[in-house]
Design a protein around this motif. Structure first.
Motif, PDB file in Angstrom:
ATOM      1  N   THR A 272       0.846  -1.195   0.000  1.00  0.00           N
ATOM      2  CA  THR A 272       0.000   0.000   0.000  1.00  0.00           C
ATOM      3  C   THR A 272       0.879   1.241   0.000  1.00  0.00           C
ATOM      4  O   THR A 272       1.847   1.328   0.756  1.00  0.00           O
ATOM      5  CB  THR A 272      -0.910   0.040   1.242  1.00  0.00           C
ATOM      6  N   VAL A 273       0.544   2.179  -0.857  1.00  0.00           N
ATOM      7  CA  VAL A 273       1.218   3.472  -0.901  1.00  0.00           C
ATOM      8  C   VAL A 273       0.205   4.553  -0.539  1.00  0.00           C
ATOM      9  O   VAL A 273      -0.902   4.581  -1.093  1.00  0.00           O
ATOM     10  CB  VAL A 273       1.792   3.755  -2.303  1.00  0.00           C
TER      11      VAL A 273
ATOM     12  N   GLY B  61       0.829  16.294  -1.556  1.00  0.00           N
ATOM     13  CA  GLY B  61       2.040  16.490  -2.343  1.00  0.00           C
ATOM     14  C   GLY B  61       3.251  15.713  -1.883  1.00  0.00           C
ATOM     15  O   GLY B  61       4.346  15.880  -2.425  1.00  0.00           O
ATOM     16  N   LYS B  62       3.089  14.863  -0.871  1.00  0.00           N
ATOM     17  CA  LYS B  62       4.237  14.115  -0.344  1.00  0.00           C
ATOM     18  C   LYS B  62       3.867  12.646  -0.114  1.00  0.00           C
ATOM     19  O   LYS B  62       2.714  12.338   0.170  1.00  0.00           O
ATOM     20  CB  LYS B  62       4.700  14.717   0.997  1.00  0.00           C
TER      21      LYS B  62
ATOM     22  N   ASP C  36       0.676   6.535  -9.417  1.00  0.00           N
ATOM     23  CA  ASP C  36      -0.795   6.504  -9.401  1.00  0.00           C
ATOM     24  C   ASP C  36      -1.342   7.270  -8.193  1.00  0.00           C
ATOM     25  O   ASP C  36      -2.350   7.976  -8.298  1.00  0.00           O
ATOM     26  CB  ASP C  36      -1.294   5.057  -9.365  1.00  0.00           C
ATOM     27  N   ALA C  37      -0.701   7.114  -7.038  1.00  0.00           N
ATOM     28  CA  ALA C  37      -1.153   7.835  -5.847  1.00  0.00           C
ATOM     29  C   ALA C  37      -1.017   9.345  -6.054  1.00  0.00           C
ATOM     30  O   ALA C  37      -1.907  10.123  -5.697  1.00  0.00           O
ATOM     31  CB  ALA C  37      -0.357   7.379  -4.622  1.00  0.00           C
TER      32      ALA C  37
ATOM     33  N   THR D  54      -5.751  13.045   0.644  1.00  0.00           N
ATOM     34  CA  THR D  54      -5.034  11.811   0.977  1.00  0.00           C
ATOM     35  C   THR D  54      -5.432  10.739  -0.033  1.00  0.00           C
ATOM     36  O   THR D  54      -6.627  10.475  -0.217  1.00  0.00           O
ATOM     37  CB  THR D  54      -5.381  11.326   2.390  1.00  0.00           C
ATOM     38  N   ALA D  55      -4.435  10.160  -0.678  1.00  0.00           N
ATOM     39  CA  ALA D  55      -4.709   9.155  -1.705  1.00  0.00           C
ATOM     40  C   ALA D  55      -3.992   7.858  -1.360  1.00  0.00           C
ATOM     41  O   ALA D  55      -2.930   7.856  -0.733  1.00  0.00           O
ATOM     42  CB  ALA D  55      -4.248   9.642  -3.072  1.00  0.00           C
TER      43      ALA D  55
END
Length: 442
Positions: free
Chosen positions: A36-37, A42-43, A132-133, A153-154
């Motif tokens: 999981t990522v 932005g980070k 992708d995230a 948050t992705a």
């Protein structure tokens, strides 16, 4: 650990159990890898990768039963673990209802390609998950022309799993599966200090079945924007539409009441209702374990019995209790299966938007926010978010409201089933429209 090693381990565990004095035993060896990522504002926020291997063993010793598991799979450790289990089981009270399933229930497993394992999982590169995230956040922020987004948050993840099962009375099976997921949550500015949130997500067995990143990002922002300026609607009895992706939150209490344990312990509001009508004629749901690419698809259940399609509700009538071997024996019934698979609802003709367009006044529920349900009585009270609808149009968003009632009453109020099943869950429920339900607000 490859499949051959998994089979060898399961076989050794059973042999060890018999050598130690168990009359019967069942062993499952499982292996899974999950990555999981998580990406936030932005980070890179977090990367999690876990690989797990475990052995679970069920033992039947002199009329007694126990089940336990271990992740220490060294040969000596497994032998010691099983021998210790056999000794401990002998100290338990006998239970005549504990026994393995009838061996006939292992035969005839479907040979169809269930399409639950995507070879593409082996080719997913770490950089691709990260990209992708990041793109999920970019997709949401692309619609933020005035800087109203507070945070994004992705998450992107994939899982590969396999199991081998064996028993002393003939169960011998192997299954592999994969799943891929994307999710995004967006918070936006609102009046005062309020920061309403919206989320979007999708899960699938095959990566190619996921919706586009751009669509998910835009949806999450749209849902957050939709909750700006939310307020309570007056308390009252309303026509209610529940969006497909959250129907399972209400319906899980209905399906949960079909479980053998609750029925045997008389803590289910559906006890004694087999064959009885508890909902409207539109409530028709089938458990389909062989649905290709279904997130709850499997050829076997957790006891090793082969799965088959089961009618759960037909025109509002209870058709099935979910009984594993143990609770079926205690209830003096034939076992069905201890769990449901893909819940497939008979579809209607319209989606949620069309249902709303036909409402004079009502509530469109897009999320549940806590609450509870009494499994014995069927009484429930759940927090809701969504929209107040007047004359077929959204009037304003609502929050901090409750939907309350009793399951033996509300499912009789079901007057329309959508044509939009939610495919990112085992419960593939469509949107539902209820003629009347109690909603509390101001």
């Amino acid at each position: 650990m490859d499949e051959r090693s998994m089979r060898d381990l399961a076989g050794r565990a059973i042999s060890e159990a018999r050598a130690a004095g168990a009359q019967d035993a069942r062993a499952f060896v499982t292996r899974s890898r999950d990555v999981t990522v998580e990406w936030r504002d932005g980070k890179l926020d977090r990367i999690r990768e876990s690989t797990a291997q475990s052995l679970s063993v069920s033992l039947y010793v002199d009329g007694r039963f126990s089940a336990s598991g271990t992740s220490d799979l060294r040969p000596d450790a497994v032998a010691q673990f099983v021998r210790g289990m056999v000794g401990a089981t002998r100290t338990l009270a006998p239970d005549p209802h504990r026994h393995l399933p009838d061996p006939a229930r292992y035969a005839g497993a479907t040979q169809a390609d269930l399409q639950i394992s995507d070879p593409a999982v082996a080719t997913v590169a770490p950089d691709a998950r990260l990209a992708d995230a990041r793109r999920l956040e970019e997709a949401a922020r692309a619609g933020d022309g005035d800087g109203r987004i507070v945070s994004v948050t992705a998450g992107v993840g994939d899982t590969e799993a396999a199991w081998v099962g064996m028993s002393t009375n003939g169960f011998d099976a192997t299954e592999r599966s994969t799943s891929f997921g994307r999710s995004i949550e967006v918070a936006v500015r609102d009046a005062g200090d309020r920061k309403p949130e919206g989320y979007a997500y999708a899960d699938a067995c095959f990566a190619a079945d996921l919706p586009s990143i751009e669509a998910l990002g835009a949806e999450a922002l749209r849902r957050a924007d939709g909750q700006r300026g939310s307020k309570q609607a007056p308390t009252g009895s309303y026509e209610v539409v529940i969006e497909n992706r959250v129907v399972s939150r209400l319906a899980r209490y209905l399906f949960g009441a079909l479980a053998g344990e609750d029925l045997q312990q008389k803590s289910s509001f559906l006890e004694g209702k087999l064959g009885a009508r508890i909902g409207s004629e539109l409530l028709t749901v089938t458990s389909d374990p062989h649905l290709p690419r279904g997130l709850a698809t499997s050829a076997w259940d957790s006891e090793g019995m082969v799965t088959s399609k089961l009618p759960v509700f037909e025109k509002g009538v209870v058709k099935t209790y979910f009984l594993d071997t143990y609770y079926a024996s205690k209830l003096g019934a034939q076992p069905t299966t201890g769990e449901w698979n893909n819940l497939v609802w008979t579809k209607g003709k319209r989606d949620a938007a069309a249902m709303i367009a036909g409402m004079k006044k009502g509530i469109f529920v897009t999320d549940f926010t806590g609450g509870n349900s009494n499994g014995t009585t069927g009484d429930f009270s759940l927090g809701i978010k969504g929209f107040y609808v007047e004359k077929g149009a959204i009037a304003h968003p609502v929050s901090e409201m409750n939907l309350a009632g009793n399951h033996l009453e509300i499912w009789k109020q079901l007057v329309e089933v959508g044509n939009d099943p939610w495919t990112s869950a085992g419960n593939r429920a469509p949107s539902l429209r209820f003629k009347k339900a109690q909603c509390s607000g101001t």
